[in-house]
Design an enzyme around this catalytic site. Structure first.
Site, PDB file in Angstrom:
ATOM      1  N   ILE A  12      50.980  29.239   9.399  1.00 56.41           N
ATOM      2  CA  ILE A  12      51.267  28.058   8.577  1.00 56.41           C
ATOM      3  C   ILE A  12      51.382  26.817   9.456  1.00 56.41           C
ATOM      4  CG2 ILE A  12      52.816  27.092   6.825  1.00 56.41           C
ATOM      5  CD1 ILE A  12      53.687  30.089   6.340  1.00 56.41           C
ATOM      6  N   PHE A  81      59.026  25.840  11.993  1.00 51.63           N
ATOM      7  CA  PHE A  81      58.456  27.115  11.527  1.00 51.63           C
ATOM      8  C   PHE A  81      58.940  28.281  12.384  1.00 51.63           C
ATOM      9  CE2 PHE A  81      55.410  25.597   8.520  1.00 51.63           C
ATOM     10  CZ  PHE A  81      54.884  24.411   9.004  1.00 51.63           C
ATOM     11  N   ALA A  82      59.279  27.994  13.639  1.00 49.44           N
ATOM     12  CA  ALA A  82      59.485  29.062  14.624  1.00 49.44           C
ATOM     13  C   ALA A  82      60.550  30.043  14.160  1.00 49.44           C
ATOM     14  CB  ALA A  82      59.886  28.438  15.965  1.00 49.44           C
ATOM     15  N   SER A 124      62.051  30.555   2.241  1.00 51.26           N
ATOM     16  CA  SER A 124      61.231  31.568   1.573  1.00 51.26           C
ATOM     17  C   SER A 124      61.772  31.926   0.205  1.00 51.26           C
ATOM     18  CB  SER A 124      61.198  32.835   2.445  1.00 51.26           C
ATOM     19  OG  SER A 124      60.638  33.920   1.736  1.00 51.26           O
ATOM     20  N   TYR A 149      65.851  39.542   7.610  1.00 44.68           N
ATOM     21  CA  TYR A 149      64.952  38.375   7.621  1.00 44.68           C
ATOM     22  C   TYR A 149      65.353  37.417   6.491  1.00 44.68           C
ATOM     23  CZ  TYR A 149      61.043  35.560   6.096  1.00 44.68           C
ATOM     24  OH  TYR A 149      60.274  34.512   5.663  1.00 44.68           O
ATOM     25  N   LYS A 153      67.151  33.366   6.408  1.00 47.78           N
ATOM     26  CA  LYS A 153      66.688  32.195   5.643  1.00 47.78           C
ATOM     27  C   LYS A 153      67.832  31.634   4.800  1.00 47.78           C
ATOM     28  CE  LYS A 153      62.428  32.114   7.053  1.00 47.78           C
ATOM     29  NZ  LYS A 153      61.988  31.055   7.985  1.00 47.78           N
ATOM     30  N   LEU A 200      49.638  41.949   2.130  1.00 48.02           N
ATOM     31  CA  LEU A 200      48.519  42.431   1.310  1.00 48.02           C
ATOM     32  C   LEU A 200      47.174  41.831   1.690  1.00 48.02           C
ATOM     33  CD1 LEU A 200      47.448  44.023  -1.162  1.00 48.02           C
ATOM     34  CD2 LEU A 200      47.985  41.997  -2.553  1.00 48.02           C
ATOM     35  N   VAL A 217      47.940  50.688  -2.724  1.00 44.85           N
ATOM     36  CA  VAL A 217      48.697  49.817  -3.633  1.00 44.85           C
ATOM     37  C   VAL A 217      50.093  50.415  -3.751  1.00 44.85           C
ATOM     38  CG1 VAL A 217      48.877  48.969  -6.010  1.00 44.85           C
ATOM     39  CG2 VAL A 217      46.627  49.141  -4.892  1.00 44.85           C
ATOM     40  N   PHE A 218      51.102  49.660  -3.324  1.00 46.49           N
ATOM     41  CA  PHE A 218      52.464  50.213  -3.271  1.00 46.49           C
ATOM     42  C   PHE A 218      53.092  50.236  -4.671  1.00 46.49           C
ATOM     43  CE2 PHE A 218      51.854  50.631   0.980  1.00 46.49           C
ATOM     44  CZ  PHE A 218      52.020  49.526   1.792  1.00 46.49           C
ATOM     45  N   ARG A 294      57.040  50.396  -2.212  1.00 44.64           N
ATOM     46  CA  ARG A 294      57.556  50.092  -0.862  1.00 44.64           C
ATOM     47  C   ARG A 294      59.018  49.682  -0.976  1.00 44.64           C
ATOM     48  NH1 ARG A 294      54.707  45.271   2.540  1.00 44.64           N
ATOM     49  NH2 ARG A 294      55.566  44.038   0.830  1.00 44.64           N
ATOM     50  N   GLY A 296      62.349  47.805  -0.733  1.00 45.21           N
ATOM     51  CA  GLY A 296      62.660  46.380  -0.540  1.00 45.21           C
ATOM     52  C   GLY A 296      61.793  45.462  -1.363  1.00 45.21           C
TER      53      GLY A 296
END
Ligand code: WQD
Length: 339
Positions: A12, A81-82, A124, A149, A153, A200, A217-218, A294, A296
């Protein structure tokens, strides 16, 4: 006007550097190259006709960040972004995520503390978890994060709100991305996943080019139109333009300290719909099988983007077909021109 872009050689970040140049800004890239490729700098030069200023910098090294800020003192803004961003990896290595994502944020904020800077934070839709109401608006409750993660955020947004409340001089916008996909129309920059893609669309393009045997396809027993998960996929170039819009918004005297925006298209697409869109856009038939859900994954999430349209004066313009064809063109490019 100089805009610091941390993580500016990433997926990004690199697309945002292009849009900053197109808008007349002077981007300065810092990147520690832990999850990016230095050759993207040459690719950017091919697109914009000049090589942006670049510093290899570990934002977790407080002294190095202070030294950098002394050298690059006259910034108009920062786009941050980092950060590490692999959900599954964050569950296995939470300390790595908390250390990196918080120290890098805090060091850069401290280095320019007190200066009237415009600061854009890469957040996010993960902060919403599984929203109770769809499309999800910015004032929806932020739910308990489903991964370290996502937690980084959520906590980062709280840190930024506290900083603005303390009147440190920063004006701040947090952009809550939905699912960034696709690549620049020149096919000279795009997503460079490390190893087996977790996301994906890069998995689809690698399956299409023959690097992966088939797509899994999860899950197809979710409470959605075709049983597969729904997401709000947004073209990375539209997402990049939203960052320029956020800088411009904060340059206006009317902007007050902190705001948050959903950056998506406002439309949801299922996994099976994305696969079909790819096949129709590229003419490439994909092989896929249905696998277990999947851990989560939220079932379905897409954004209400009316606030971004009205206040950020920004709206996504590129459709799912363009997202798929641009991602495919990039995959074919790097197959012929490995970076
Ligand atoms: C999308 C859908 C999978 C791979 C992630 C991050 C999020 C944000 C966007 C940064 C899901 C399904 C996937 C595969 C599949 N990143 N899938 N087979 O998980 O929605 O969001 O990227 O801000 O923080 O979590 O994206 O692309 O991994 O998955 O069926 O091989 O595709 O189950 O429903 P996700 P994704």
């Amino acid at each position: 006007m100089k805009i610091l872009v941390t993580g500016g050689l990433g997926f990004i970040g690199s697309h945002t550097v292009v849009e900053l140049i197109n808008a007349g800004y002077d981007p300065i890239i810092v990147d520690d190259l832990s999850n990016s490729n230095i050759k993207i700098l040459d690719q950017l030069e091919k697109i914009i006709g000049l090589k942006p200023a670049f510093y290899q910098l570990d934002l977790c090294d407080a002294q190095a960040v202070k030294d950098f800020a002394a050298k690059e003192a006259d910034l108009a803004g920062i786009i941050h972004f980092a950060a590490y961003k692999a959900v599954g990896e964050s569950v296995k290595e939470p300390l790595k995520y908390y250390y990196n994502n918080f120290y890098s944020l805090i060091n850069i904020l401290k280095a320019y503390d007190g200066k009237p800077l415009n600061f854009v934070f890469s957040s996010s839709c993960t902060v919403y978890g599984q929203p109770d109401v769809l499309p999800v608006t910015e004032d929806a409750p932020v739910k308990a994060a489903q991964s370290p993660y996502g937690n980084t955020k959520q906590i980062a947004e709280e840190i930024l709100k506290d900083i603005v409340a303390a009147g440190t001089g920063y004006k701040i916008t947090s952009l809550r991305y939905f699912n960034p996909v696709g690549a620049h129309q020149t096919a000279l920059i795009g997503e460079l996943p490390n190893g087996v893609p977790q996301n994906l669309v890069p998995f689809i393009t690698q399956a299409a080019i023959g690097k992966r045997e088939k797509i899994t396809v999860f899950g197809d027993t979710y409470n959605t139109s075709d049983g597969s998960c729904v997401r709000d996929y947004i073209h990375v170039v539209d997402l990049a333009k939203a960052h320029v819009a956020a800088i411009k918004l904060m340059e206006q005297p009317a902007f007050s300290g902190y705001d948050v925006f959903n950056i998506g298209t406002g439309n949801g697409s299922s996994v099976l719909e994305v696969i079909k869109a790819f096949e129709e856009a590229t003419g490439v038939k994909l092989k896929y099988e249905i696998g277990p859900p999947r851990d989560g994954d939220v079932e379905q999430v897409w954004g209400d983007v009316s606030k971004s349209t009205e206040k950020l004066n920004w709206k996504a313009e590129l459709d799912l077909s363009t997202m798929m064809s641009s991602a495919w063109n990039w995959e074919k490019y790097i197959a012929q021109n490995p970076l």
